[in-house]
Motif scaffolding. Structure first.
Motif, PDB file in Angstrom:
ATOM      1  N   UNK A  51      35.272   7.477  34.659  1.00 45.85           N
ATOM      2  CA  UNK A  51      34.270   6.426  34.785  1.00 45.85           C
ATOM      3  C   UNK A  51      33.490   6.262  33.487  1.00 45.85           C
ATOM      4  N   UNK A  52      33.217   7.362  32.822  1.00 46.71           N
ATOM      5  CA  UNK A  52      32.501   7.283  31.544  1.00 46.71           C
ATOM      6  C   UNK A  52      33.298   6.468  30.535  1.00 46.71           C
ATOM      7  N   UNK A  53      34.628   6.630  30.560  1.00 41.05           N
ATOM      8  CA  UNK A  53      35.484   5.879  29.635  1.00 41.05           C
ATOM      9  C   UNK A  53      35.447   4.378  29.920  1.00 41.05           C
ATOM     10  N   UNK A  54      35.114   4.019  31.159  1.00 41.75           N
ATOM     11  CA  UNK A  54      35.090   2.603  31.510  1.00 41.75           C
ATOM     12  C   UNK A  54      33.730   1.962  31.460  1.00 41.75           C
ATOM     13  N   UNK A  55      32.670   2.782  31.528  1.00 37.69           N
ATOM     14  CA  UNK A  55      31.344   2.198  31.740  1.00 37.69           C
ATOM     15  C   UNK A  55      30.284   2.740  30.800  1.00 37.69           C
ATOM     16  N   UNK A  56      30.666   3.038  29.569  1.00 40.95           N
ATOM     17  CA  UNK A  56      29.674   3.480  28.584  1.00 40.95           C
ATOM     18  C   UNK A  56      28.574   2.438  28.440  1.00 40.95           C
ATOM     19  N   UNK A  57      28.956   1.165  28.507  1.00 42.00           N
ATOM     20  CA  UNK A  57      27.981   0.087  28.340  1.00 42.00           C
ATOM     21  C   UNK A  57      26.955   0.042  29.468  1.00 42.00           C
ATOM     22  N   UNK A  58      27.282   0.622  30.635  1.00 47.71           N
ATOM     23  CA  UNK A  58      26.310   0.647  31.725  1.00 47.71           C
ATOM     24  C   UNK A  58      25.198   1.648  31.456  1.00 47.71           C
ATOM     25  N   UNK A  59      25.551   2.770  30.821  1.00 43.86           N
ATOM     26  CA  UNK A  59      24.536   3.771  30.529  1.00 43.86           C
ATOM     27  C   UNK A  59      23.582   3.247  29.448  1.00 43.86           C
ATOM     28  N   UNK A  60      24.106   2.415  28.555  1.00 42.36           N
ATOM     29  CA  UNK A  60      23.277   1.860  27.485  1.00 42.36           C
ATOM     30  C   UNK A  60      23.706   0.412  27.232  1.00 42.36           C
ATOM     31  N   UNK A  61      23.110  -0.566  27.962  1.00 43.05           N
ATOM     32  CA  UNK A  61      23.554  -1.963  27.831  1.00 43.05           C
ATOM     33  C   UNK A  61      23.287  -2.571  26.462  1.00 43.05           C
ATOM     34  N   UNK A  92      43.343   7.966  32.340  1.00 45.18           N
ATOM     35  CA  UNK A  92      43.666   7.513  30.994  1.00 45.18           C
ATOM     36  C   UNK A  92      44.119   6.051  31.002  1.00 45.18           C
ATOM     37  N   UNK A  93      44.957   5.682  31.978  1.00 45.21           N
ATOM     38  CA  UNK A  93      45.461   4.311  32.034  1.00 45.21           C
ATOM     39  C   UNK A  93      44.338   3.302  32.246  1.00 45.21           C
ATOM     40  N   UNK A  94      43.440   3.607  33.173  1.00 49.76           N
ATOM     41  CA  UNK A  94      42.335   2.670  33.413  1.00 49.76           C
ATOM     42  C   UNK A  94      41.356   2.660  32.244  1.00 49.76           C
ATOM     43  N   UNK A  95      41.056   3.845  31.706  1.00 49.87           N
ATOM     44  CA  UNK A  95      40.140   3.916  30.574  1.00 49.87           C
ATOM     45  C   UNK A  95      40.692   3.214  29.342  1.00 49.87           C
ATOM     46  N   UNK A  96      41.995   3.358  29.113  1.00 48.45           N
ATOM     47  CA  UNK A  96      42.607   2.727  27.951  1.00 48.45           C
ATOM     48  C   UNK A  96      42.643   1.201  28.107  1.00 48.45           C
ATOM     49  N   UNK A  97      42.846   0.733  29.341  1.00 47.68           N
ATOM     50  CA  UNK A  97      42.837  -0.706  29.585  1.00 47.68           C
ATOM     51  C   UNK A  97      41.450  -1.283  29.303  1.00 47.68           C
ATOM     52  N   UNK A  98      40.408  -0.568  29.737  1.00 52.57           N
ATOM     53  CA  UNK A  98      39.044  -1.001  29.412  1.00 52.57           C
ATOM     54  C   UNK A  98      38.833  -1.014  27.896  1.00 52.57           C
ATOM     55  N   UNK A 128      44.205 -13.747  21.028  1.00 54.44           N
ATOM     56  CA  UNK A 128      43.141 -13.978  21.997  1.00 54.44           C
ATOM     57  C   UNK A 128      43.694 -13.953  23.416  1.00 54.44           C
ATOM     58  N   UNK A 129      43.008 -13.256  24.280  1.00 54.80           N
ATOM     59  CA  UNK A 129      43.443 -13.151  25.668  1.00 54.80           C
ATOM     60  C   UNK A 129      44.431 -12.034  25.910  1.00 54.80           C
ATOM     61  N   UNK A 130      44.823 -11.328  24.868  1.00 55.17           N
ATOM     62  CA  UNK A 130      45.793 -10.235  24.996  1.00 55.17           C
ATOM     63  C   UNK A 130      45.100  -8.884  24.880  1.00 55.17           C
ATOM     64  N   UNK A 131      45.616  -7.903  25.613  1.00 54.28           N
ATOM     65  CA  UNK A 131      45.152  -6.519  25.479  1.00 54.28           C
ATOM     66  C   UNK A 131      46.074  -5.716  24.562  1.00 54.28           C
ATOM     67  N   UNK A 132      47.194  -6.276  24.178  1.00 50.43           N
ATOM     68  CA  UNK A 132      48.209  -5.548  23.416  1.00 50.43           C
ATOM     69  C   UNK A 132      47.851  -5.429  21.944  1.00 50.43           C
ATOM     70  N   UNK A 187      42.095  -2.973  38.071  1.00 49.22           N
ATOM     71  CA  UNK A 187      41.393  -2.850  36.789  1.00 49.22           C
ATOM     72  C   UNK A 187      42.107  -3.653  35.706  1.00 49.22           C
ATOM     73  N   UNK A 188      43.438  -3.598  35.715  1.00 46.19           N
ATOM     74  CA  UNK A 188      44.213  -4.345  34.723  1.00 46.19           C
ATOM     75  C   UNK A 188      43.930  -5.845  34.847  1.00 46.19           C
ATOM     76  N   UNK A 189      44.052  -6.376  36.065  1.00 49.40           N
ATOM     77  CA  UNK A 189      43.861  -7.821  36.246  1.00 49.40           C
ATOM     78  C   UNK A 189      42.406  -8.216  36.008  1.00 49.40           C
ATOM     79  N   UNK A 190      41.466  -7.343  36.339  1.00 49.21           N
ATOM     80  CA  UNK A 190      40.060  -7.615  36.049  1.00 49.21           C
ATOM     81  C   UNK A 190      39.839  -7.791  34.552  1.00 49.21           C
ATOM     82  N   UNK A 191      40.341  -6.847  33.768  1.00 51.60           N
ATOM     83  CA  UNK A 191      40.149  -6.919  32.318  1.00 51.60           C
ATOM     84  C   UNK A 191      40.848  -8.123  31.705  1.00 51.60           C
ATOM     85  N   UNK A 192      42.043  -8.433  32.211  1.00 52.44           N
ATOM     86  CA  UNK A 192      42.745  -9.613  31.705  1.00 52.44           C
ATOM     87  C   UNK A 192      42.006 -10.897  32.081  1.00 52.44           C
TER      88      UNK A 192
END
Length: 362
Positions: free
Chosen positions: A10-20, A47-53, A67-71, A95-100
């Motif tokens: 969760x920390x890998x996905x939400x660092x911005x929540x702890x410090x906006x 790792x997969x979800x954190x890396x996608x974020x 633009x629009x790509x995660x690759x 998580x993948x579709x959310x980020x895309x």
């Protein structure tokens, strides 16, 4: 032990929540630390979800393939999605579709954003109770709002889904206005736009901006400014749109979203550069000086609301000067009127007593 790794995920996905207020460059650097821990511990789902974020943040910085790509050179979004499906990681699909969806919406690739909203809808429920659901609620709502010019069937379906997400965000805002009020107000503004209630939308965008500035989330503040600017452009109110767009530009720039900044320059460069006297400055706080972008934007929005609701000239002048004093934090102000090539003083406003009108005999 499993709880510890869940926290790291969760920390890998939400660092911005702890410090906006954290800028993207710092966010990406800190995120790399958590990802390395997950990779060394062989926590594949985390790792997969954190890396996608992580790739989404890189996309905001313009560091992915397009633009629009995660690759990029190390991450292949098609291969990653296939791996997520193969290991039956349902949350990871969401998580993948959310980020895309978010990054496609950000770069105004609305058809692609709608594709990922549709394909992520079922999987996202696996994330119930997590902060991911907030982002899903926001960006699925905004993505559906792009269908306001669609056919009647598309509009009805979009409005039904938008109402569902709005009521969800409203519940969160009722319990925790500090974190969610600005998003709830933004959704209300978009609903008013969808229903073509212009002045209600103007008021709600204004309130959303003020709330976002209180929350001090650079990303959300930039997004709200940008959507308010698009709204005013839609109705041809270019002077307000220009100031709002400049505010969005500056917040994205300070946040470090260099890819998004480049896109704004490409799409709206003429509007951003119009009137060379206007200086683009870094946003500081809600109580910015009278020359700041935030002051100009809020004043323009409030002024347009005043003009729409007042007919008597003296009352209108009084409201306009009080709005300007309030947003500038000034004790006294003078209003001038240009008529026939001449400039006339028409009113003097005060913070602590009634406005004094100056009578000019025609």
């Amino acid at each position: 032990s499993s709880g510890d790794w869940l926290y790291v995920s969760f920390a890998a996905g939400f660092i911005n929540l702890w410090n906006p207020e954290l800028d993207l460059k710092s966010l990406v650097a800190e995120n790399e630390h958590y990802l390395s821990l997950l990779e060394r511990a062989n926590v594949e789902t985390g790792f997969l979800s954190g890396r996608t974020n992580h790739q989404k943040w890189l996309a905001y910085r313009g560091l992915t393939r397009e633009r629009g790509s995660l690759s990029d050179g190390e991450y292949d979004e098609d291969a990653i999605l296939q791996r997520i499906v193969d290991i039956e990681y349902e949350s990871g699909v969401g998580i993948f579709h959310l980020n895309k969806m978010e990054i496609c919406f950000t770069y105004e690739l609305f058809e692609k954003a709608r594709y990922h909203r549709m394909h992520g809808d079922a999987s996202i429920q696996a994330l119930a109770g997590s902060p991911y659901l907030v982002s899903w609620s926001l960006f699925s709502f905004l993505t559906d709002a792009t269908l306001m010019d669609g056919n009647a069937v598309e509009r009805r379906g979009a409005l039904r889904r938008m109402r569902r997400e709005f009521h969800r965000m409203k519940r969160w805002a009722d319990h925790n206005p500090h974190n969610f009020l600005h998003l709830k107000l933004l959704m209300e503004a978009e609903l008013a736009k969808f229903r073509r209630r212009y002045f209600d939308a103007v008021n709600l965008y204004n309130r959303a901006i003020e709330s976002a500035l209180d929350y001090r989330n650079l990303h959300h503040t930039a997004l709200i400014y940008e959507l308010a600017a698009r709204f005013h452009l839609r109705y041809g109110v270019n002077h307000a749109a220009r100031e709002l767009l400049r505010s969005a530009y500056n917040h994205y720039r300070v946040w470090g979203a260099t890819g998004k900044v480049s896109q704004l320059e490409e799409y709206y460069g003429g509007l951003l550069l119009e009137d060379e006297k206007a200086v683009l400055v870094a946003p500081s706080s809600r109580s910015s000086g009278s020359g700041s972008i935030a002051f100009e934007s809020l004043t323009l929005i409030k002024a347009s609301m005043a003009i729409s609701s007042e007919i008597v000239l003296e009352r209108l002048l009084d409201r306009l000067i009080q709005i300007s004093l309030e947003n500038a934090g000034a004790d006294r102000g003078i209003m001038f009127l240009v008529r026939g090539g001449s400039i006339f003083q028409v009113a003097t406003g005060f913070a602590d007593r009634p406005t004094e009108m100056v009578d000019h005999q025609d």
